[in-house]
Design a protein around this motif. Structure first.
Motif, PDB file in Angstrom:
ATOM      1  N   TYR A 129     111.032  32.771   9.871  1.00  0.00           N
ATOM      2  CA  TYR A 129     110.934  31.745   8.838  1.00  0.00           C
ATOM      3  C   TYR A 129     110.224  32.229   7.577  1.00  0.00           C
ATOM      4  O   TYR A 129     110.412  31.652   6.510  1.00  0.00           O
ATOM      5  N   ASN A 130     109.408  33.265   7.705  1.00  0.00           N
ATOM      6  CA  ASN A 130     108.737  33.806   6.510  1.00  0.00           C
ATOM      7  C   ASN A 130     109.292  35.177   6.135  1.00  0.00           C
ATOM      8  O   ASN A 130     108.669  35.914   5.388  1.00  0.00           O
ATOM      9  N   ASP A 137     103.551  32.727   4.188  1.00  0.00           N
ATOM     10  CA  ASP A 137     102.994  31.501   4.772  1.00  0.00           C
ATOM     11  C   ASP A 137     101.606  31.209   4.217  1.00  0.00           C
ATOM     12  O   ASP A 137     101.261  30.062   3.933  1.00  0.00           O
ATOM     13  N   PHE A 140     102.081  29.948   0.745  1.00  0.00           N
ATOM     14  CA  PHE A 140     102.605  28.582   0.795  1.00  0.00           C
ATOM     15  C   PHE A 140     101.482  27.578   1.070  1.00  0.00           C
ATOM     16  O   PHE A 140     101.360  26.556   0.381  1.00  0.00           O
ATOM     17  N   LYS A 155     110.079  18.104   3.768  1.00  0.00           N
ATOM     18  CA  LYS A 155     110.352  19.478   4.211  1.00  0.00           C
ATOM     19  C   LYS A 155     109.079  20.335   4.127  1.00  0.00           C
ATOM     20  O   LYS A 155     108.767  21.091   5.052  1.00  0.00           O
ATOM     21  N   GLN A 156     108.346  20.215   3.023  1.00  0.00           N
ATOM     22  CA  GLN A 156     107.087  20.963   2.875  1.00  0.00           C
ATOM     23  C   GLN A 156     106.077  20.542   3.933  1.00  0.00           C
ATOM     24  O   GLN A 156     105.393  21.385   4.519  1.00  0.00           O
ATOM     25  N   ASN A 157     105.997  19.248   4.207  1.00  0.00           N
ATOM     26  CA  ASN A 157     105.078  18.737   5.219  1.00  0.00           C
ATOM     27  C   ASN A 157     105.438  19.291   6.596  1.00  0.00           C
ATOM     28  O   ASN A 157     104.554  19.653   7.382  1.00  0.00           O
ATOM     29  N   GLY A 158     106.719  19.350   6.880  1.00  0.00           N
ATOM     30  CA  GLY A 158     107.170  19.925   8.148  1.00  0.00           C
ATOM     31  C   GLY A 158     106.787  21.395   8.267  1.00  0.00           C
ATOM     32  O   GLY A 158     106.372  21.857   9.337  1.00  0.00           O
ATOM     33  N   LYS A 159     106.912  22.118   7.177  1.00  0.00           N
ATOM     34  CA  LYS A 159     106.547  23.544   7.177  1.00  0.00           C
ATOM     35  C   LYS A 159     105.042  23.709   7.362  1.00  0.00           C
ATOM     36  O   LYS A 159     104.593  24.586   8.105  1.00  0.00           O
ATOM     37  N   LYS A 161     103.000  21.675   8.933  1.00  0.00           N
ATOM     38  CA  LYS A 161     102.709  21.376  10.344  1.00  0.00           C
ATOM     39  C   LYS A 161     103.128  22.525  11.247  1.00  0.00           C
ATOM     40  O   LYS A 161     102.402  22.876  12.184  1.00  0.00           O
ATOM     41  N   ALA A 162     104.290  23.112  10.975  1.00  0.00           N
ATOM     42  CA  ALA A 162     104.775  24.226  11.804  1.00  0.00           C
ATOM     43  C   ALA A 162     103.832  25.421  11.720  1.00  0.00           C
ATOM     44  O   ALA A 162     103.506  26.042  12.746  1.00  0.00           O
ATOM     45  N   ILE A 163     103.366  25.756  10.533  1.00  0.00           N
ATOM     46  CA  ILE A 163     102.446  26.896  10.369  1.00  0.00           C
ATOM     47  C   ILE A 163     101.123  26.603  11.071  1.00  0.00           C
ATOM     48  O   ILE A 163     100.583  27.448  11.784  1.00  0.00           O
TER      49      ILE A 163
END
Length: 183
Positions: A129-130, A137, A140, A155-159, A161-163
């Motif tokens: 993903y990065n 990351d 970001f 979408k940014q919020n999801g990213k 949370k994923a990180i």
């Protein structure tokens, strides 16, 4: 003997150098633990510590425990002060996670310095993903830090949370395992 005198004596006795200004440069923070009851006393005699640090002499391996952050501050070393504050913040994040609290990219939980420490200490990992570049990351999260919540897209919020969940939380769990003093 005052607390500061006791601190100086303890540090000098465990150091290679007998000169305070030289001896303070022999020490590194190597551990942290927490006393939720505040029953522990610092090596200087101050009672009621919450965060219990372990410092280790890099030349002879001697350790001093427990020592409070205020006493570590007496070493007047910016790197030790930064490590102390960073480890304390990591401990707080770890506790939040352990209590099943949601960890978010807010200033109460993170800081730019903490994000930089996390990057430099390898918390960010190469992923598909990065583009196998952990710096992306880190960069970001920096760009999202302190951004008004209403300006962050879904979408940014999801990213974010994923990180946090896939990189930062596992790092904190591993790091706390390394830093916590085994009794």
């Amino acid at each position: 003997m005052s607390g500061i005198e006791h601190l100086f004596e303890e540090v000098l006795d465990a150091s290679v150098s007998s000169d305070w200004d030289e001896a303070v440069n022999e020490w590194d923070v190597v551990g942290i633990d927490e006393d939720g009851n505040h029953d522990t006393s610092c090596i200087c005699g101050k009672e009621g510590l919450r965060y219990l640090f372990t410092i280790q002499n890099r030349f002879n391996g001697n350790e001093l425990f427990p020592i409070g952050s205020k006493c570590i501050g007496k070493f007047e070393r910016a790197d030790l002060d930064l490590n102390t504050a960073t480890y304390q913040k990591l401990f707080e994040l770890f506790n939040e996670y352990e209590r099943n609290k949601f960890i978010s990219l807010k200033s109460g939980m993170f800081s730019r310095k903490l994000l930089e420490f996390l990057y430099n200490d390898g918390a960010f990992k190469p992923t598909v993903y990065n583009g196998s570049d952990p710096y992306k990351d880190y960069e970001f999260l920096l760009s999202m830090f302190n951004k008004r919540e209403e300006n962050i897209t879904k979408k940014q919020n999801g990213k974010i949370k994923a990180i946090l969940l896939n990189q930062i939380v596992p790092y904190i769990q591993t790091k706390m395992g390394e830093l916590r003093r085994s009794e």
